[in-house]
Scaffold this motif. Structure first.
Motif, mmCIF file in Angstrom:
data_model
loop_
_atom_site.group_PDB
_atom_site.id
_atom_site.type_symbol
_atom_site.label_atom_id
_atom_site.label_comp_id
_atom_site.label_asym_id
_atom_site.label_seq_id
_atom_site.Cartn_x
_atom_site.Cartn_y
_atom_site.Cartn_z
ATOM 1 N N ALA A 126 62.088 70.492 28.263
ATOM 2 C CA ALA A 126 61.961 71.921 28.559
ATOM 3 C C ALA A 126 63.216 73.048 28.164
ATOM 4 O O ALA A 126 64.277 72.277 28.070
ATOM 5 C CB ALA A 126 61.552 72.134 30.172
ATOM 6 N N LEU A 127 62.966 74.022 27.477
ATOM 7 C CA LEU A 127 64.007 74.731 27.485
ATOM 8 C C LEU A 127 64.270 75.870 28.441
ATOM 9 O O LEU A 127 65.608 75.949 28.753
ATOM 10 C CB LEU A 127 63.555 75.842 26.111
ATOM 11 N N ASN A 128 63.426 76.262 29.128
ATOM 12 C CA ASN A 128 63.784 77.091 30.481
ATOM 13 C C ASN A 128 63.728 76.263 31.645
ATOM 14 O O ASN A 128 64.666 76.024 32.376
ATOM 15 C CB ASN A 128 62.689 78.162 30.655
ATOM 16 N N GLU A 129 62.589 75.797 32.100
ATOM 17 C CA GLU A 129 62.529 75.082 33.462
ATOM 18 C C GLU A 129 61.308 74.155 33.548
ATOM 19 O O GLU A 129 60.404 74.306 32.815
ATOM 20 C CB GLU A 129 62.704 76.318 34.539
ATOM 21 N N ALA A 130 61.237 73.261 34.621
ATOM 22 C CA ALA A 130 60.027 72.559 34.988
ATOM 23 C C ALA A 130 59.761 73.047 36.528
ATOM 24 O O ALA A 130 60.821 73.012 37.193
ATOM 25 C CB ALA A 130 60.030 71.241 34.879
ATOM 26 N N THR A 131 58.744 73.022 36.788
ATOM 27 C CA THR A 131 58.268 73.110 38.298
ATOM 28 C C THR A 131 57.406 72.325 38.934
ATOM 29 O O THR A 131 56.482 71.857 38.136
ATOM 30 C CB THR A 131 57.794 74.698 38.616
ATOM 31 N N LEU A 132 57.356 71.833 40.092
ATOM 32 C CA LEU A 132 56.319 71.121 40.762
ATOM 33 C C LEU A 132 55.807 71.986 41.994
ATOM 34 O O LEU A 132 56.472 72.361 42.720
ATOM 35 C CB LEU A 132 56.677 69.704 41.295
ATOM 36 N N LYS A 133 54.542 72.147 42.178
ATOM 37 C CA LYS A 133 54.026 73.046 43.122
ATOM 38 C C LYS A 133 52.785 72.161 43.414
ATOM 39 O O LYS A 133 52.251 71.068 42.980
ATOM 40 C CB LYS A 133 53.559 74.240 42.637
ATOM 41 N N ARG A 134 52.031 72.430 44.671
ATOM 42 C CA ARG A 134 50.871 71.916 45.110
ATOM 43 C C ARG A 134 49.795 73.092 45.132
ATOM 44 O O ARG A 134 50.151 74.345 45.370
ATOM 45 C CB ARG A 134 51.005 71.363 46.817
ATOM 46 N N TRP A 135 48.457 72.918 44.928
ATOM 47 C CA TRP A 135 47.488 73.884 44.945
ATOM 48 C C TRP A 135 47.160 74.619 46.121
ATOM 49 O O TRP A 135 47.040 75.814 45.994
ATOM 50 C CB TRP A 135 46.437 73.321 44.284
ATOM 51 N N SER A 136 46.905 73.751 47.011
ATOM 52 C CA SER A 136 46.287 74.286 48.327
ATOM 53 C C SER A 136 46.986 74.185 49.535
ATOM 54 O O SER A 136 46.529 74.675 50.616
ATOM 55 C CB SER A 136 44.917 73.540 48.381
ATOM 56 N N ALA A 137 48.006 73.443 49.570
ATOM 57 C CA ALA A 137 48.869 73.132 50.958
ATOM 58 C C ALA A 137 50.341 73.241 50.635
ATOM 59 O O ALA A 137 50.680 73.181 49.626
ATOM 60 C CB ALA A 137 48.081 71.925 51.723
ATOM 61 N N THR A 138 51.049 72.785 51.772
ATOM 62 C CA THR A 138 52.386 72.537 51.682
ATOM 63 C C THR A 138 52.698 71.206 50.796
ATOM 64 O O THR A 138 51.966 70.392 51.068
ATOM 65 C CB THR A 138 53.100 72.274 53.073
ATOM 66 N N MET A 139 53.618 71.519 50.117
ATOM 67 C CA MET A 139 54.274 70.477 49.387
ATOM 68 C C MET A 139 55.298 69.667 49.900
ATOM 69 O O MET A 139 56.242 70.240 50.511
ATOM 70 C CB MET A 139 54.799 70.760 47.994
ATOM 71 N N VAL A 140 55.118 68.291 49.903
ATOM 72 C CA VAL A 140 56.155 67.549 50.738
ATOM 73 C C VAL A 140 56.596 66.455 49.543
ATOM 74 O O VAL A 140 55.663 65.583 49.030
ATOM 75 C CB VAL A 140 55.304 66.756 51.820
ATOM 76 N N THR A 141 57.839 66.357 49.293
ATOM 77 C CA THR A 141 58.523 65.465 48.220
ATOM 78 C C THR A 141 59.831 64.852 48.687
ATOM 79 O O THR A 141 60.606 65.791 49.516
ATOM 80 C CB THR A 141 58.565 66.185 47.009
ATOM 81 N N ASP A 142 60.300 63.880 48.719
ATOM 82 C CA ASP A 142 61.487 63.231 48.759
ATOM 83 C C ASP A 142 62.308 63.821 47.674
ATOM 84 O O ASP A 142 61.989 63.617 46.488
ATOM 85 C CB ASP A 142 61.591 61.989 49.103
ATOM 86 N N VAL A 143 63.415 64.326 47.841
ATOM 87 C CA VAL A 143 64.458 64.652 46.779
ATOM 88 C C VAL A 143 65.598 63.442 46.648
ATOM 89 O O VAL A 143 66.506 63.605 47.499
ATOM 90 C CB VAL A 143 64.993 66.041 46.769
ATOM 91 N N TYR A 144 65.788 63.254 45.748
ATOM 92 C CA TYR A 144 67.166 62.175 45.303
ATOM 93 C C TYR A 144 67.863 62.876 44.228
ATOM 94 O O TYR A 144 67.433 63.317 43.252
ATOM 95 C CB TYR A 144 66.615 60.784 44.628
ATOM 96 N N ILE A 145 69.236 62.771 44.687
ATOM 97 C CA ILE A 145 70.377 63.305 43.550
ATOM 98 C C ILE A 145 71.192 61.895 43.251
ATOM 99 O O ILE A 145 71.757 61.390 43.972
ATOM 100 C CB ILE A 145 70.934 64.219 44.103
ATOM 101 N N GLY A 146 71.113 61.477 42.039
ATOM 102 C CA GLY A 146 71.989 60.493 41.592
ATOM 103 C C GLY A 146 71.608 59.292 42.447
ATOM 104 O O GLY A 146 72.448 58.284 42.546
ATOM 105 N N GLY A 147 70.245 58.984 42.592
ATOM 106 C CA GLY A 147 69.747 57.904 43.226
ATOM 107 C C GLY A 147 69.770 57.735 44.721
ATOM 108 O O GLY A 147 69.300 56.977 45.361
ATOM 109 N N GLU A 148 70.559 58.877 45.281
ATOM 110 C CA GLU A 148 70.411 58.878 46.791
ATOM 111 C C GLU A 148 69.694 59.713 47.352
ATOM 112 O O GLU A 148 69.527 60.917 46.754
ATOM 113 C CB GLU A 148 72.104 59.288 47.147
ATOM 114 N N LEU A 149 69.039 59.498 48.396
ATOM 115 C CA LEU A 149 68.118 60.363 48.950
ATOM 116 C C LEU A 149 68.802 61.543 49.607
ATOM 117 O O LEU A 149 69.999 61.334 50.391
ATOM 118 C CB LEU A 149 67.373 59.662 50.450
ATOM 119 N N PHE A 150 68.366 62.748 49.333
ATOM 120 C CA PHE A 150 69.222 64.147 49.821
ATOM 121 C C PHE A 150 68.267 64.855 50.727
ATOM 122 O O PHE A 150 68.983 65.129 51.963
ATOM 123 C CB PHE A 150 69.330 64.995 48.387
ATOM 124 N N GLU A 151 66.989 64.857 50.601
ATOM 125 C CA GLU A 151 66.232 65.563 51.733
ATOM 126 C C GLU A 151 64.880 65.355 51.362
ATOM 127 O O GLU A 151 64.343 64.844 50.403
ATOM 128 C CB GLU A 151 66.554 67.171 51.690
#
Length: 268
Positions: free
Chosen positions: A120-145
């Motif tokens: 990507a030159l600008n950005e990438a996004t992740l969204k859901r079509w129809s409801a709240t998106m729930v995803t675990d976010v890891y930074i450097g291999g460690e769970l962040f939120e």
């Protein structure tokens, strides 16, 4: 020097493309759409993004020059009425360039197909079509939120002026090879919490998203969108590759930001 011309379908862009193509022939440049040294885009930033993805396999050897035929072009340095000056500059080209960082995007699907890789030159996004998106976010291999909301935007430094900026993210100079994570309408209350602030991620760290098992996710990589597959994991990191712009007439970054968002009439 081998040159490719990449124009959008707009009437003015096509007129400029034809004029420029003839001028290149008259000045003995080689027109080569397959293996160019220079890609001249005619249109706006969307046109340059499309050209970037078309020639992404040649990034180590190709440089880009943008001609804008609209009102604003963040990546485009030349106006449509300056093509004579552009041709003269190309005739005296010495191979110098300005480089901007890119974003590596790696997608692993739930059916365990081979991961897909994107740039990507600008950005990438992740969204859901129809409801709240729930995803675990890891930074450097460690769970962040555990994120809950409409989505997440992961941007490059030059892309920090695009969708990321509209989400309240910081504008980052491209000399800093970092990525930025910005939330899209996160949910924060007594039960669910996120950082609720953009994050600047060091170049050596992967950002990994592991979404809940719903299948209606939309992944975008610049202007390209992908949906219909169940995503098991997404990984983002600043790429070792860069995009290269021909250096002559390339506007200094903060001048470009000031010109795009403030205007010279307000600078004083």
């Amino acid at each position: 020097m081998k040159i490719a011309i990449f124009a959008n379908d707009g009437r003015l862009s096509q007129i400029v493309s034809q004029r420029l193509r003839q001028k290149f022939k008259d000045t003995h440049f080689v027109l080569d759409d397959q293996n160019p040294d220079i890609v001249v885009t005619i249109g706006g930033d969307g046109t340059l993004l499309a050209a970037f993805h078309k020639y992404s396999a040649l990034l180590e050897t190709v440089r880009f020059v943008g001609v804008h035929t609209g009102h604003l072009g963040f990546y485009t340095d030349w106006r449509d009425d300056e093509i004579d000056d552009l041709v003269i500059s190309l005739q005296s080209d010495n191979g110098q360039s300005i480089s901007y960082p890119l974003l590596d995007v790696r997608v692993t699907y739930a059916d365990k197909q081979k991961p897909e890789n994107f740039l990507a030159l600008n950005e990438a996004t992740l969204k859901r079509w129809s409801a709240t998106m729930v995803t675990d976010v890891y930074i450097g291999g460690e769970l962040f939120e555990r994120f809950r909301g409409d989505g997440l935007c992961i941007s490059t430094p030059s892309g920090s002026t695009a969708y990321n900026k509209s989400l309240g993210g910081a504008v980052i100079h491209p000399n800093l090879k970092v990525l930025q994570v910005a939330e899209i309408s996160s949910i924060n209350n007594r039960v669910f919490r996120t950082l609720s602030s953009p994050m600047i991620i060091a170049p050596n760290d992967w950002v990994t998203l592991i979404p809940a098992r719903e299948s209606d996710y939309l992944l975008t990589v610049d202007q390209n969108s992908f949906h219909g597959k169940k995503i098991a994991q997404l990984r983002f990191k600043i790429s070792k590759k860069s995009i290269h712009f021909a250096k002559y007439r390339h506007m200094q970054f903060w001048q470009r930001v000031q010109d795009a968002f403030i205007g010279s009439e307000y600078a004083n």
